[in-house]
Design a protein around this motif. Structure first.
Motif, mmCIF file in Angstrom:
data_model
loop_
_atom_site.group_PDB
_atom_site.id
_atom_site.type_symbol
_atom_site.label_atom_id
_atom_site.label_comp_id
_atom_site.label_asym_id
_atom_site.label_seq_id
_atom_site.Cartn_x
_atom_site.Cartn_y
_atom_site.Cartn_z
ATOM 1 N N ALA A 172 -1.447 -60.327 6.474
ATOM 2 C CA ALA A 172 -2.065 -59.314 5.620
ATOM 3 C C ALA A 172 -3.579 -59.485 5.616
ATOM 4 O O ALA A 172 -4.330 -58.504 5.671
ATOM 5 C CB ALA A 172 -1.518 -59.415 4.201
ATOM 6 N N LEU A 173 -4.044 -60.736 5.548
ATOM 7 C CA LEU A 173 -5.481 -60.988 5.616
ATOM 8 C C LEU A 173 -6.026 -60.554 6.971
ATOM 9 O O LEU A 173 -7.097 -59.926 7.052
ATOM 10 C CB LEU A 173 -5.759 -62.474 5.385
ATOM 11 C CG LEU A 173 -7.222 -62.914 5.484
ATOM 12 C CD1 LEU A 173 -8.076 -62.203 4.441
ATOM 13 C CD2 LEU A 173 -7.340 -64.430 5.334
ATOM 14 N N PHE A 174 -5.304 -60.886 8.034
ATOM 15 C CA PHE A 174 -5.717 -60.482 9.377
ATOM 16 C C PHE A 174 -5.865 -58.965 9.468
ATOM 17 O O PHE A 174 -6.885 -58.446 9.928
ATOM 18 C CB PHE A 174 -4.678 -60.977 10.394
ATOM 19 C CG PHE A 174 -4.956 -60.580 11.814
ATOM 20 C CD1 PHE A 174 -5.689 -61.408 12.643
ATOM 21 C CD2 PHE A 174 -4.473 -59.383 12.334
ATOM 22 C CE1 PHE A 174 -5.949 -61.050 13.966
ATOM 23 C CE2 PHE A 174 -4.724 -59.016 13.641
ATOM 24 C CZ PHE A 174 -5.468 -59.855 14.459
ATOM 25 N N MET A 175 -4.841 -58.224 9.023
ATOM 26 C CA MET A 175 -4.882 -56.767 9.102
ATOM 27 C C MET A 175 -5.901 -56.180 8.124
ATOM 28 O O MET A 175 -6.517 -55.157 8.409
ATOM 29 C CB MET A 175 -3.497 -56.184 8.836
ATOM 30 C CG MET A 175 -2.446 -56.557 9.876
ATOM 31 S SD MET A 175 -2.932 -56.182 11.580
ATOM 32 C CE MET A 175 -3.131 -54.409 11.513
ATOM 33 N N MET A 176 -6.067 -56.825 6.962
ATOM 34 C CA MET A 176 -7.044 -56.337 5.999
ATOM 35 C C MET A 176 -8.448 -56.408 6.590
ATOM 36 O O MET A 176 -9.252 -55.477 6.461
ATOM 37 C CB MET A 176 -6.994 -57.161 4.712
ATOM 38 C CG MET A 176 -7.911 -56.634 3.622
ATOM 39 S SD MET A 176 -8.162 -57.796 2.262
ATOM 40 C CE MET A 176 -9.330 -58.933 3.000
ATOM 41 N N VAL A 177 -8.735 -57.498 7.287
ATOM 42 C CA VAL A 177 -10.059 -57.670 7.869
ATOM 43 C C VAL A 177 -10.225 -56.772 9.090
ATOM 44 O O VAL A 177 -11.263 -56.123 9.262
ATOM 45 C CB VAL A 177 -10.275 -59.152 8.245
ATOM 46 C CG1 VAL A 177 -11.553 -59.325 9.046
ATOM 47 C CG2 VAL A 177 -10.336 -60.007 6.990
ATOM 48 N N PHE A 178 -9.193 -56.712 9.948
ATOM 49 C CA PHE A 178 -9.285 -55.942 11.183
ATOM 50 C C PHE A 178 -9.291 -54.442 10.917
ATOM 51 O O PHE A 178 -10.141 -53.705 11.416
ATOM 52 C CB PHE A 178 -8.107 -56.314 12.088
ATOM 53 C CG PHE A 178 -8.139 -55.636 13.436
ATOM 54 C CD1 PHE A 178 -9.307 -55.545 14.172
ATOM 55 C CD2 PHE A 178 -6.986 -55.113 13.983
ATOM 56 C CE1 PHE A 178 -9.344 -54.939 15.415
ATOM 57 C CE2 PHE A 178 -6.997 -54.495 15.227
ATOM 58 C CZ PHE A 178 -8.177 -54.412 15.949
ATOM 59 N N VAL A 179 -8.332 -53.990 10.112
ATOM 60 C CA VAL A 179 -8.204 -52.561 9.831
ATOM 61 C C VAL A 179 -9.001 -52.169 8.600
ATOM 62 O O VAL A 179 -9.589 -51.090 8.538
ATOM 63 C CB VAL A 179 -6.712 -52.192 9.646
ATOM 64 C CG1 VAL A 179 -6.551 -50.728 9.297
ATOM 65 C CG2 VAL A 179 -5.931 -52.510 10.923
ATOM 66 N N GLY A 180 -9.035 -53.060 7.612
ATOM 67 C CA GLY A 180 -9.691 -52.736 6.355
ATOM 68 C C GLY A 180 -11.192 -52.646 6.451
ATOM 69 O O GLY A 180 -11.845 -52.095 5.566
ATOM 70 N N GLY A 181 -11.779 -53.190 7.540
ATOM 71 C CA GLY A 181 -13.207 -53.038 7.716
ATOM 72 C C GLY A 181 -13.618 -51.621 8.066
ATOM 73 O O GLY A 181 -14.785 -51.252 7.908
ATOM 74 N N THR A 182 -12.663 -50.811 8.518
ATOM 75 C CA THR A 182 -12.976 -49.439 8.911
ATOM 76 C C THR A 182 -13.553 -48.602 7.771
ATOM 77 O O THR A 182 -14.463 -47.801 8.012
ATOM 78 C CB THR A 182 -11.714 -48.762 9.489
ATOM 79 O OG1 THR A 182 -11.244 -49.548 10.590
ATOM 80 C CG2 THR A 182 -12.005 -47.362 9.969
ATOM 81 N N PRO A 183 -13.065 -48.722 6.521
ATOM 82 C CA PRO A 183 -13.699 -47.947 5.445
ATOM 83 C C PRO A 183 -15.177 -48.258 5.268
ATOM 84 O O PRO A 183 -15.927 -47.430 4.745
ATOM 85 C CB PRO A 183 -12.908 -48.362 4.192
ATOM 86 C CG PRO A 183 -11.596 -48.788 4.708
ATOM 87 C CD PRO A 183 -11.866 -49.426 6.044
ATOM 88 N N LEU A 184 -15.596 -49.451 5.670
ATOM 89 C CA LEU A 184 -17.013 -49.781 5.606
ATOM 90 C C LEU A 184 -17.748 -49.282 6.843
ATOM 91 O O LEU A 184 -18.842 -48.725 6.748
ATOM 92 C CB LEU A 184 -17.179 -51.302 5.481
ATOM 93 C CG LEU A 184 -16.485 -51.973 4.297
ATOM 94 C CD1 LEU A 184 -16.679 -53.484 4.366
ATOM 95 C CD2 LEU A 184 -17.019 -51.433 2.983
ATOM 96 N N GLY A 185 -17.137 -49.487 8.010
ATOM 97 C CA GLY A 185 -17.809 -49.156 9.252
ATOM 98 C C GLY A 185 -17.792 -47.681 9.599
ATOM 99 O O GLY A 185 -18.797 -47.148 10.096
ATOM 100 N N ALA A 186 -16.658 -46.987 9.355
ATOM 101 C CA ALA A 186 -16.529 -45.598 9.806
ATOM 102 C C ALA A 186 -17.560 -44.653 9.162
ATOM 103 O O ALA A 186 -18.209 -43.878 9.875
ATOM 104 C CB ALA A 186 -15.109 -45.098 9.574
ATOM 105 N N PRO A 187 -17.749 -44.674 7.839
ATOM 106 C CA PRO A 187 -18.780 -43.789 7.270
ATOM 107 C C PRO A 187 -20.188 -44.144 7.754
ATOM 108 O O PRO A 187 -21.006 -43.251 7.999
ATOM 109 C CB PRO A 187 -18.651 -44.005 5.759
ATOM 110 C CG PRO A 187 -17.281 -44.530 5.560
ATOM 111 C CD PRO A 187 -17.005 -45.359 6.766
ATOM 112 N N LEU A 188 -20.472 -45.456 7.910
ATOM 113 C CA LEU A 188 -21.785 -45.867 8.396
ATOM 114 C C LEU A 188 -22.007 -45.377 9.823
ATOM 115 O O LEU A 188 -23.052 -44.790 10.140
ATOM 116 C CB LEU A 188 -21.913 -47.390 8.330
ATOM 117 C CG LEU A 188 -23.179 -47.989 8.957
ATOM 118 C CD1 LEU A 188 -24.417 -47.482 8.236
ATOM 119 C CD2 LEU A 188 -23.119 -49.519 8.931
ATOM 120 N N VAL A 189 -20.997 -45.604 10.670
ATOM 121 C CA VAL A 189 -21.106 -45.159 12.055
ATOM 122 C C VAL A 189 -21.159 -43.634 12.119
ATOM 123 O O VAL A 189 -21.891 -43.056 12.935
ATOM 124 C CB VAL A 189 -19.928 -45.717 12.872
ATOM 125 C CG1 VAL A 189 -19.823 -45.018 14.228
ATOM 126 C CG2 VAL A 189 -20.090 -47.220 13.079
ATOM 127 N N GLY A 190 -20.388 -42.958 11.261
ATOM 128 C CA GLY A 190 -20.435 -41.503 11.211
ATOM 129 C C GLY A 190 -21.805 -40.985 10.816
ATOM 130 O O GLY A 190 -22.307 -40.012 11.387
#
Length: 421
Positions: free
Chosen positions: A342-360
């Protein structure tokens, strides 16, 4: 390469996921294109992606605690049903002509909530189906399964979007969950490798975090995939913008880009299935190559050259995913696996809410090329930094020399380097 498919329970699981994953990729393509059509904004596509992965960031660790307590198969039946219903609701709204962008946002968030439990449950259930001896092979084949569906899903989605509209892709995705649900129901419980579930108690979340914190072989792969997941895997934002703005080629090009990434990803998964072990040096090298290739792809002027670069990007991106996933699972105690994954997936997938709007936002403000290059350079820098840290923790030093007339750069034990000097 396919040895774990000899196990009946895993074979049922694998076949069900083939159908469901195809529908999932169809929905991803249709969802991104629908949002872009409704808003004309790459930032809106980034927000959609962020909402789908935000629950993992907020609640991922709690999902892991639940998975360690609950029986995996009934848990997966519940989560797969919830995701199927979400797809059917979105299909109804789209086909009836009433869909609005906030509906898509809400559907993405709903799928994300189900994923909080579904992801660690699926990850840890693999070991219960195949046992430790086939874990590396089964994890690799799961990735090959997912990426093979990425070959078919975007292609079919592109045809449906241009021919009859996005709603039919959502409908197929909703119905596709019948296959994995049927596979779970047909499994033989007596053939599963039983893992003792964690009892309900206080402090289990902190216990999981302490467990990972004391293990450098778990911490640093998770840190690396966190950076790559946050900054390097924002393909919905970049590729939709490249298809629409840079090359002015429409939904067909967006589908093509995703399909070619999938070709490389399948190749990477099959290569991983042939390897007997998951080595951290392979992880670092693949992450570095992935980031550098993204930076190169960002500046190429030709549609076809850009398209071809999607294949090696897919190979190395998938190699990062499989190698990190397998190394973390195999190094983790079974009683802690739900929380660690869960920690692995939270970090791998859960980082997208931070990165996707910034990259967008960067993509909208400075153009797709700058956004794509930024993601690749951050990924490459993270791979370099984590590689140096792991080398130091493992007592390794950088060795630069010549081998058979060619330069060779590698890490060797400090004692070996000292002897050579």
């Amino acid at each position: 390469m396919f040895s774990s498919l000899k196990i009946r329970n895993y074979r049922l699981f694998f076949l069900g996921q083939v159908v469901s994953n195809t529908g999932t990729w169809m929905q991803r393509i249709a969802q991104d294109w629908l949002v872009l059509s409704l808003t004309g904004s790459s930032a809106a596509v980034g927000i959609t992606t962020a909402l789908q992965f935000l629950p993992m960031l907020l609640f991922g660790l709690y999902g892991g605690v639940l998975v360690d307590r609950l029986p995996k198969r009934p848990t997966l039946l519940a989560t797969q049903t919830a995701m199927g219903v979400t797809g059917l609701v979105l299909a109804f709204l789209t086909l009836s002509g009433h869909v609005q962008v906030w509906h898509v946002y809400l559907a993405a968030f709903g799928v994300g909530l189900a994923t909080v439990v579904d992801n660690p449950a699926r990850q840890s259930f693999v070991s219960e189906m195949v046992g430790p001896g086939q874990l590396q092979n089964a994890v690799s084949l799961n990735s090959a399964n997912f990426q093979s569906a990425r070959l078919v899903g975007p292609a079919v989605a592109g045809v449906l979007i241009t021919g009859v509209g996005t709603g039919w892709a959502f409908l197929f995705n909703g119905l596709s969950f019948v296959a994995p649900i049927a596979g779970l129901l047909l499994m033989r419980a007596r053939d599963l490798h039983t893992v003792e579930r964690a009892p309900r108690g206080k402090g289990q979340l902190r216990e999981g975090l302490r467990y990972v914190a004391g293990r450098p072989d778990l911490v640093w792969p998770i840190v690396l995939v966190g950076f790559i997941g946050t900054f390097g895997f924002n393909f919905p934002v970049w590729l939709s913008a490249y298809a629409d703005d840079v090359f002015d080629a429409g939904a067909g090009a967006y589908s093509l880009f995703n399909t070619l990434i999938a070709v490389g990803s399948v190749a990477g998964a099959l290569l991983a299935a042939r390897r007997g072990t998951a080595r951290l040096r392979v992880l670092i090298a693949a992450a570095l190559a992935f980031g550098l290739l993204e930076a190169v792809a960002a500046v190429v002027p030709s549609l076809w050259l850009f398209s071809l670069l999607m294949v090696p990007i897919g190979v190395f991106g998938l190699t990062v995913n499989v190698t990190a996933n397998t190394s973390v699972q195999m190094a983790t105690d079974p009683a802690m696996r739900g929380r660690v994954m869960a920690l692995f997936m939270m970090v791998f997938v859960g980082g997208t809410p931070l990165g996707a709007p910034l990259v967008g936002w960067v993509t909208d403000a400075y153009g797709p090329r700058v956004g794509f290059a930024l993601g690749g350079l951050v990924s490459a820098a993270a791979a370099t930094a984590v590689g140096l840290v792991l080398a130091r923790v493992g007592g390794l030093r950088l060795s630069v020399g010549w081998h058979r007339g060619h330069p060779r750069v590698r890490f060797v034990p400090k004692e070996r380097l000292a002897t050579a000097v």
